[in-house]
Write a protein that holds these residues in place. Structure first.
Motif, PDB file in Angstrom:
ATOM      1  N   GLN A  21      19.192  37.798  59.956  1.00  0.00           N
ATOM      2  CA  GLN A  21      20.796  37.401  60.065  1.00  0.00           C
ATOM      3  C   GLN A  21      21.232  38.674  59.184  1.00  0.00           C
ATOM      4  OE1 GLN A  21      20.897  33.423  58.143  1.00  0.00           O
ATOM      5  NE2 GLN A  21      22.176  32.973  59.693  1.00  0.00           N
ATOM      6  N   ILE A  22      20.925  38.838  58.035  1.00  0.00           N
ATOM      7  CA  ILE A  22      21.589  40.432  57.212  1.00  0.00           C
ATOM      8  C   ILE A  22      21.578  41.424  58.117  1.00  0.00           C
ATOM      9  CG2 ILE A  22      21.276  41.356  55.469  1.00  0.00           C
ATOM     10  CD1 ILE A  22      20.442  38.686  53.732  1.00  0.00           C
ATOM     11  N   ARG A  23      20.247  41.798  58.821  1.00  0.00           N
ATOM     12  CA  ARG A  23      20.189  42.877  59.519  1.00  0.00           C
ATOM     13  C   ARG A  23      21.079  42.825  60.841  1.00  0.00           C
ATOM     14  NH1 ARG A  23      15.305  44.052  63.812  1.00  0.00           N
ATOM     15  NH2 ARG A  23      16.148  46.297  64.386  1.00  0.00           N
ATOM     16  N   LEU A  24      21.358  41.809  61.196  1.00  0.00           N
ATOM     17  CA  LEU A  24      22.182  41.817  62.455  1.00  0.00           C
ATOM     18  C   LEU A  24      23.718  42.029  61.866  1.00  0.00           C
ATOM     19  CD1 LEU A  24      22.391  40.936  65.445  1.00  0.00           C
ATOM     20  CD2 LEU A  24      23.230  38.844  64.632  1.00  0.00           C
ATOM     21  N   ALA A  25      24.212  41.586  60.861  1.00  0.00           N
ATOM     22  CA  ALA A  25      25.356  41.546  60.083  1.00  0.00           C
ATOM     23  C   ALA A  25      25.561  43.120  59.807  1.00  0.00           C
ATOM     24  CB  ALA A  25      25.529  40.765  58.785  1.00  0.00           C
ATOM     25  N   MET A  26      24.602  43.965  59.314  1.00  0.00           N
ATOM     26  CA  MET A  26      24.815  45.200  59.077  1.00  0.00           C
ATOM     27  C   MET A  26      25.054  46.029  60.401  1.00  0.00           C
ATOM     28  SD  MET A  26      25.158  45.158  55.970  1.00  0.00           S
ATOM     29  CE  MET A  26      24.781  44.162  54.628  1.00  0.00           C
ATOM     30  N   SER A  27      24.086  45.789  61.380  1.00  0.00           N
ATOM     31  CA  SER A  27      24.206  46.456  62.762  1.00  0.00           C
ATOM     32  C   SER A  27      25.651  46.119  63.239  1.00  0.00           C
ATOM     33  CB  SER A  27      23.249  45.801  63.594  1.00  0.00           C
ATOM     34  OG  SER A  27      22.013  46.311  63.151  1.00  0.00           O
ATOM     35  N   ASN A  28      26.142  44.931  63.153  1.00  0.00           N
ATOM     36  CA  ASN A  28      27.457  44.492  63.519  1.00  0.00           C
ATOM     37  C   ASN A  28      28.620  45.478  62.821  1.00  0.00           C
ATOM     38  OD1 ASN A  28      29.245  42.769  65.221  1.00  0.00           O
ATOM     39  ND2 ASN A  28      30.069  42.475  63.225  1.00  0.00           N
ATOM     40  N   TYR A  59      28.448  34.938  60.117  1.00  0.00           N
ATOM     41  CA  TYR A  59      27.992  35.262  61.307  1.00  0.00           C
ATOM     42  C   TYR A  59      27.241  34.199  62.262  1.00  0.00           C
ATOM     43  CZ  TYR A  59      28.788  40.157  60.857  1.00  0.00           C
ATOM     44  OH  TYR A  59      29.552  41.296  60.807  1.00  0.00           O
ATOM     45  N   SER A  60      26.969  33.075  61.518  1.00  0.00           N
ATOM     46  CA  SER A  60      26.670  31.730  62.214  1.00  0.00           C
ATOM     47  C   SER A  60      27.880  31.474  63.097  1.00  0.00           C
ATOM     48  CB  SER A  60      25.757  30.801  61.211  1.00  0.00           C
ATOM     49  OG  SER A  60      24.815  31.423  60.955  1.00  0.00           O
TER      50      SER A  60
END
Length: 713
Positions: free
Chosen positions: A195-202, A608-609
């Motif tokens: 989730q954190i990786r996705l947030a940083m990519s976003n 992000y959820s």
């Protein structure tokens, strides 16, 4: 005319290279050795403020640039030699121009260049010269760069926009790869990290999207829209649609992966997402090579295999994961495939269509500019704090130079200006690179006199060093510092100054300037005293409420990607990206932020959820159907959805009793919706109810996280 596949950084560097070559020819032909320093510094200043725009926009930027540079340079010349007046004037300029950067990108860029020109004028001052000589040379250098930049724009008119678009698709590929990680059965216990990786990519993706939007906005302001611009606009909207679909959450991923980890179905989802990520990178490569994108048929075969696998799973696992949710997820990925396969064949929409407009985020009009600046005049504003820091740094630098009578002491000011950034982490990174680059530059610069005995060889070094400084300035700051140090020392040698004596002072002044920048961000209103995690989190959730409200209106009235809808979606993602940035800054300094860090991660995951569930409704807009049979369900659904939106908008209001009553009302509405959805046996009703329930389940956690952040503030 087909643009050759030239490295875009080379194209961006061409105006600097050509203008410095022209300056070198003028210096050699007219023996302008004393004027060499301000002339080349004017070219560098012009490059620092260069912004991509259409032709008339570039000319407008040039007018404001020359006006600001004139004010800055003349202020220096009129006050230089009067320590108190000079220090007061430079301090005021440092504050005013930094605050002016709050208005927008154009003003921020020109303001920074204007402060650099003040330092350049000081460093190029020569006793006995006419008061206007340095100023005139700086303006001529800036004009030379700007004219050649316009010529390069005419030859390569669309490369900057195309390169921005290529960067967007490359970042979109990284985002899809991060989303594919949710379907990795071997990483079941790493859901929080994913989730954190996705947030940083976003966060990175939204920053690149904003650059694309700005570039397209400036190109579309005229009456005529070039076919290449229309094509890039189509690419931009396709990327946004892919992002919305990829952001969608139709199911609890952790539970799904746990149940499907021994099935090939989970691997098919992962593989399709990875193929789509690679397709985005292929699009980026095709844009950079100026070649048409060719759709990979493996995507179609992977989609077909996923569909068959879902059908087999449904037949053999009647009590397994919700098959409808799996089908919706597959349909969403099929929508991504559709965008990728129709990227080159899509038809342009009407120029005046609402669906092809881009929101204007630039502040215009004197009243609006004043209002924008006034709103930032508080210590709660990071830009205002930075402006005050820059003013104090300028005052201290002037005091040091005058107090110790340092002939080249304003290198301290130059170093502090370039190193000091609005936040601590960025400043710390820059100061290390600045010191390393300067030390290496001084070492190499000390050897250059043995290899550059003539004016011609020195001018060649100036041309190469200036060009390479500009080439590396955005991605390799230590390299750019290395080359600009060599350029400065060689320019002083051309002007007849004793460079051997200047070598140690260059290092000493750099260290002092870096120390001042570090002290300023560490002790003058440091970030961690003003880190409003609760406010950033609350803003992110309220922006999501605005996004959800826009989606609900379109579910009621029909899908249209108008500018209002896209703006609400963009604001939601920008607010989420701001939260990601805040948490990222916190994680880089765990000792300073302490217990706030875990709260930040909790807010980030919840945010992000929620964004995923809302985006799923956004992606569902085109499938929404209204019929008399569903009228009762839809009436109750929209009532419940708007109630949920109201609760999101008031997530930071500490009225527990009001929240409890509205939340209980929402739960009652959801129970009624569940009964209607079960009675109707309607997939659409099931989808709408399920998304609403998943969002409602995050209301209490989001409120608790914000309250915890407020308690820690």
């Amino acid at each position: 005319m087909k643009t050759p596949p030239v490295n875009p950084k080379v194209i961006a560097t061409l105006p600097v290279f050509l203008s410095v070559c022209l300056a070198a020819l003028l210096i050699r032909h007219f023996h302008l050795t004393q004027e060499a320093i301000p002339l080349v510094l004017g070219i560098i200043a012009g490059g620092l403020v260069d912004l991509d725009n259409r032709l008339t926009g570039r000319l407008k930027n040039l007018f404001f640039t020359l006006l600001a540079f004139s004010i800055s340079s003349i202020s220096v010349k009129l006050t230089y030699g009067q320590p108190v007046t000079f220090a007061a004037t430079m301090t005021l300029l440092a504050f005013l121009f930094t605050v002016l950067g709050t208005v927008g990108l154009r003003y921020r860029t020109i303001s920074f260049g204007t402060l650099a020109v003040a330092v350049y004028t000081t460093l190029s001052h020569h006793p006995g010269e006419n008061w206007y000589t340095s100023t005139l040379m700086i303006l001529i250098g800036t004009s030379m760069y700007s004219v050649l930049a316009v010529l390069c724009h005419i030859v390569f008119p669309h490369r900057p926009v195309q390169e921005n678009m290529a960067n967007a698709y490359a970042a979109l590929g990284d985002y899809l790869d991060a989303k594919a990680g949710f379907f990795d059965p071997d990483e079941v216990g790493q859901f929080e990290q994913q989730q954190i990786r996705l947030a940083m990519s976003n966060h990175k993706l939204i920053a690149v999207f904003n650059l694309c939007r700005s570039a397209l906005f400036y190109r579309m302001r005229g009456q005529h829209r070039h076919p290449r611009t229309s094509r890039m606009l189509r690419y931009y909207f396709a990327a946004q649609d892919i992002h919305e679909r990829a952001s969608s959450s139709h199911i609890q991923y952790q539970d799904m992966v746990e149940k499907l980890k021994n099935s090939d179905l989970i691997y098919r989802y992962q593989r399709l997402l990875e193929l789509q990520a690679q397709a985005c990178r292929n699009i980026a490569a095709s844009l950079r090579d100026n070649e048409p994108y060719v759709y990979d048929e493996r995507l179609a075969r992977a989609n077909k295999g996923l569909k068959q696998s879902i059908e087999y799973y449904a037949a053999t696992h009647p009590g397994g994961v919700d098959v409808h949710a799996l089908q919706r997820l597959a349909a969403n990925l099929r929508g991504v495939n559709y965008q990728l396969s129709h990227l080159e064949s899509g038809l342009d929409q009407e120029h005046d269509s609402e669906a092809t407009r881009i929101a204007n985020t630039e502040t215009s009009g004197l009243a609006n500019i004043i209002r924008s600046i006034r709103s930032q005049l508080t210590l709660e504003s990071a830009i205002f704090r930075h402006a005050v820091r820059m003013a104090i740094i300028t005052l201290v630098c002037c005091a040091i130079v005058e107090g110790f009578n340092l002939s080249l002491g304003y290198w301290i000011w130059l170093t502090a200006l370039f190193v000091c950034q609005p936040n601590y982490s960025a400043t710390q990174s820059r100061l290390k690179q600045r010191i390393v680059g300067t030390v290496l530059g001084v070492f190499v610069g000390s050897l250059l006199p043995y290899f550059t005995p003539s004016l011609e060889t020195k001018l060649i070094v100036v041309v190469l060093a200036t060009t390479l400084f500009y080439f590396f300035r955005t991605n390799k700051y230590s390299f750019s510092t290395f080359f600009i140090t060599i350029q400065a020392l060689t320019s002083f040698s051309i002007a007849g100054m004793d460079t051997a004596a200047a070598l140690p002072w260059r290092v000493v002044d750099t260290i002092i300037g870096c120390a001042l920048a570090w002290a300023a961000v560490s002790y003058l209103w440091p970030d961690w005293h003003y880190l409003a995690l609760n406010q950033t989190g609350a803003k992110a959730i309220k922006s999501e409420a605005g996004y959800l409200r826009s989606i609900l209106k379109q579910l009621e009235n029909g899908k249209i990607d108008d500018v209002g809808y896209r703006s609400s979606r963009r604001k939601a993602h920008e607010s989420a990206a701001a939260l990601s940035s805040t948490v990222s800054d916190m994680s880089s300094e765990p000792d300073k932020y302490g217990s706030k860090l875990q709260t930040g991660f909790s807010l980030l995951k919840i945010n992000y959820s929620m964004m995923g569930y809302i985006s799923a409704l956004g992606a569902y807009r085109s499938q929404m159907k209204q019929s008399e049979d569903d009228a009762g369900f839809l009436d109750l659904f929209f009532a419940a959805a708007y109630s949920l939106t109201d609760l999101l908008e008031t997530a930071d209001i500490p009225d527990e009793e009001a929240f409890r009553q509205e939340y209980e009302t929402l739960q009652h509405q959801l129970e009624q919706l569940q009964e209607l959805a079960a009675d109707g046996h309607n997939e659409q009703s099931s989808v709408l109810w399920q998304q609403l329930v998943m969002m409602a389940n995050l209301l209490k956690p989001s409120r608790e996280a914000i309250q915890q952040a407020e308690a820690q503030a």
